[in-house]
Design a protein around this motif. Structure first.
Motif, short mmCIF file in Angstrom:
data_model
loop_
_atom_site.label_atom_id
_atom_site.label_comp_id
_atom_site.label_asym_id
_atom_site.label_seq_id
_atom_site.Cartn_x
_atom_site.Cartn_y
_atom_site.Cartn_z
N LEU A 132 0.87 -6.65 35.28
CA LEU A 132 0.98 -5.26 35.71
C LEU A 132 1.91 -5.09 36.90
N TYR A 133 1.91 -6.01 37.85
CA TYR A 133 2.82 -5.89 38.97
C TYR A 133 4.27 -5.98 38.48
N ALA A 134 4.53 -6.91 37.57
CA ALA A 134 5.89 -7.05 37.03
C ALA A 134 6.31 -5.78 36.29
N ALA A 135 5.38 -5.17 35.58
CA ALA A 135 5.69 -3.92 34.88
C ALA A 135 6.04 -2.82 35.87
N ILE A 188 9.15 -13.56 37.67
CA ILE A 188 8.09 -14.53 37.93
C ILE A 188 7.05 -13.85 38.82
N SER A 189 5.79 -13.85 38.40
CA SER A 189 4.70 -13.24 39.17
C SER A 189 3.79 -14.32 39.71
N GLN A 190 3.42 -14.20 40.96
CA GLN A 190 2.44 -15.11 41.55
C GLN A 190 1.68 -14.37 42.64
N GLY A 191 0.37 -14.25 42.45
CA GLY A 191 -0.44 -13.54 43.43
C GLY A 191 0.02 -12.10 43.58
N ASP A 192 0.29 -11.69 44.81
CA ASP A 192 0.70 -10.31 45.07
C ASP A 192 2.21 -10.14 45.12
N PHE A 194 3.01 -6.63 46.72
CA PHE A 194 2.19 -5.48 46.33
C PHE A 194 0.92 -5.42 47.15
N GLN A 195 0.45 -4.20 47.38
CA GLN A 195 -0.87 -4.04 47.97
C GLN A 195 -1.88 -3.88 46.83
N GLU A 196 -3.18 -3.82 47.17
CA GLU A 196 -4.21 -3.91 46.15
C GLU A 196 -4.18 -2.77 45.14
N ILE A 256 4.14 -1.06 45.79
CA ILE A 256 5.00 -2.03 46.47
C ILE A 256 4.99 -1.74 47.97
N VAL A 257 4.68 -2.75 48.77
CA VAL A 257 4.57 -2.55 50.21
C VAL A 257 5.66 -3.28 50.99
N GLU A 258 6.37 -4.23 50.35
CA GLU A 258 7.42 -4.94 51.05
C GLU A 258 8.40 -5.53 50.03
#
Length: 235
Positions: free
Chosen positions: A98-101, A165-169, A205-207, A211-213
């Motif tokens: 989901l973050y990658a999307a 590539i996604s890892q954690g946040d 990403f934040q929870e 996107i926070v940074e």
């Protein structure tokens, strides 16, 4: 990843179970076919554990199960359980990072023609942007909107996502940017040239999924050369 195995067990000897998993990881180094391993503990029953093991395919999972170390560890694991563990084999039918999307959606929104969308469902209001092309970091959603408008004012453009590539946040994205120079950009009048550059961006990403940074690396010097901004320096 196309195959997942769930191992459901109950044990009050979690520390011993954890050490057993460390032993298996060490003993099968270089030969195991599992790509990801997660162990979850039931919040309402701390003796209830579920292990999630990911594989590239069912066949790879079967090769992993035939390792002699896997058989020995399994027998030791059963001895630590209060009751016999159960196994569920799952073919993965949907795997959405989901973050990658959200990153892909951001790149699409930035390149969309017409008025710039609000972006506050993608970026956090406190967004912190690290771009080596800027003397100072960009902080705040209003500032990032100004940056995006600058690029949209200078170019009609689109991103192509090459790798993610996604890892954690965090999500790392390698991209290609193609544009047509239609308006003034950093003091350079519109040239009508078709230009391109490549780059990589890491977003945190934040929870809530915003996107926070962000950290950017891209070939801005190559872009300026394509716009003719370096011609005078080369003479």
């Amino acid at each position: 990843m196309t195959f997942v195995q769930l191992i459901d067990c109950k044990t009050t000897r979690f520390d011993e179970m954890n050490r057993l998993m460390d032993t298996w990881v060490e003993q099968t180094k270089g030969r195991r076919t599992a790509t990801h391993n997660i162990i979850g503990k039931d919040r309402s029953d701390t003796s209830h554990l579920i292990e999630i093991v990911e594989f590239g395919s069912y066949e790879e999972a079967m090769r992993n199960s035939k390792l002699p170390e896997t058989g020995r560890i399994f027998r030791d694991m059963v001895a630590l359980c209060d009751e016999s563990p159960t196994f569920t084999d799952l073919d993965v039918v949907r795997d959405e990072q989901l973050y990658a999307a959200n990153v892909r959606r951001l790149f699409e929104l930035a390149a969309t023609e017409g008025d710039l969308p609000p972006l506050n469902d993608v970026y956090a209001e406190s967004y912190h942007d690290h771009d080596p092309a800027n003397e100072q970091d960009t902080i705040g959603l209003d500032a990032i909107r100004r940056d995006i408008r600058m690029w949209r004012g200078g170019f009609d453009f689109a991103f192509t996502i090459e790798d993610q590539i996604s890892q954690g946040d965090r999500v790392s994205t390698r991209w290609t940017w193609n544009g047509t120079h239609k308006g003034e950009f950093l003091g350079i009048a519109a040239t009508g040239r078709k230009v391109s550059m490549t780059g990589t961006t890491i977003f945190r990403f934040q929870e809530d999924g915003k996107i926070v940074e962000g950290w950017w690396q891209y070939d801005r010097l190559g872009l300026m050369a394509q716009l003719g901004a370096l011609d005078a320096l080369e003479r």
